[in-house]
Design an enzyme around this catalytic site. Sequence first.
Site, short mmCIF file in Angstrom:
data_model
loop_
_atom_site.label_atom_id
_atom_site.label_comp_id
_atom_site.label_asym_id
_atom_site.label_seq_id
_atom_site.Cartn_x
_atom_site.Cartn_y
_atom_site.Cartn_z
N GLU A 9 0.94 -1.07 -0.06
CA GLU A 9 -0.17 0.04 0.09
C GLU A 9 0.86 1.12 0.00
OE1 GLU A 9 -3.15 -0.18 -0.26
OE2 GLU A 9 -3.33 -2.23 -0.04
N HIS A 151 -8.40 -2.13 1.55
CA HIS A 151 -7.15 -2.90 1.01
C HIS A 151 -6.37 -3.03 2.10
CE1 HIS A 151 -7.81 -2.51 -3.33
NE2 HIS A 151 -8.86 -2.27 -3.13
#
Length: 239
Positions: A9, A151
Site C-alpha cells: 500500500e 485494502h
Amino acid sequence: MRQIILDTETTGFDPAEGDRIVELGCVELIDRQFTGNNLHIYFNPDRDSSPGALEVHGLTTEFLSQFNRFEDEAARIFEYLKGTEIYIHNAAFDVKFLNAEFGRLGMPQIETVAAIHDTLAMAREQYPGKRNSLDMLCERLGVSNAHRTLHGALLDAELLAEVWLAMTRGQFGLVMEHRDQPSQREGQTEVIRFDASVLRVEVASETELAEHAAYLEALDQAAGGVSLWRKLTEPAPAA
C-alpha cells in the site's frame, strides 16, 4: 521452490512524485505450501497519503507515524525477498515502488535478485475478456473475501496466494522421472513400464474433500454450468 506472494500500500500512485510505501505484506509458500513465515510491516512515509490512496487503505498519517521508516527495514526486506519467485497482482506498480525505495538507499533493483511474476497478466491470459481484479478473481475461483472492506497489504497477499494456487492448480501434476536411461532418439516412441501396485494410496481427509468440493463449485461457476470434470467423473442422474 520458495514463492512469495507480495502486495504493498502506498501514499499515492507515483514514486517519482515522492509517493512512498506505507505497508508491505508478504506470504511465503514453499513448493506451494503455506509456511507461516510471512512478513508484514507498516512504514512511516514522512508525508500524507493522497485522498484517493487513503480511501483505499485507510492508513492515516497519525497511525503510520509510530512505525519505522523503510530504510530501517530495507536490509531485512531485501534478504527475505532475495532468490525467490515473487507473485504480485499488477506487478509493475509494486515493483516500481520497491525499486524506488531500494534505489534511494543504493540497493539493487528487486528484479535483479528475484523472479517477478504478474498474476494480473496470468489472469488476463487465462480469462481473456473478463474482469480480473483481485475481488473478481476471488469470486470466480471461490476464494472468500467477505472480510475485505479496505485494502491491506497482508490481507491482499493472503487472498492473492489462494487465488494463485487456484489458478495454477492444473499446471502442477504428478511427474514421474526416470533416470539413467538412454536418451530418446528423434522419431521414436519411448515406452516405460511402470508398476502402479507399488504406489501407496492416501485417502483424502474431510478437509481435503471439502476443499475439492469448493474447487468444483468454482469450476462450475467459471464454466457457466456443469464443468467438464463433473461430466467425466460423476455419474449422470437417473432418469
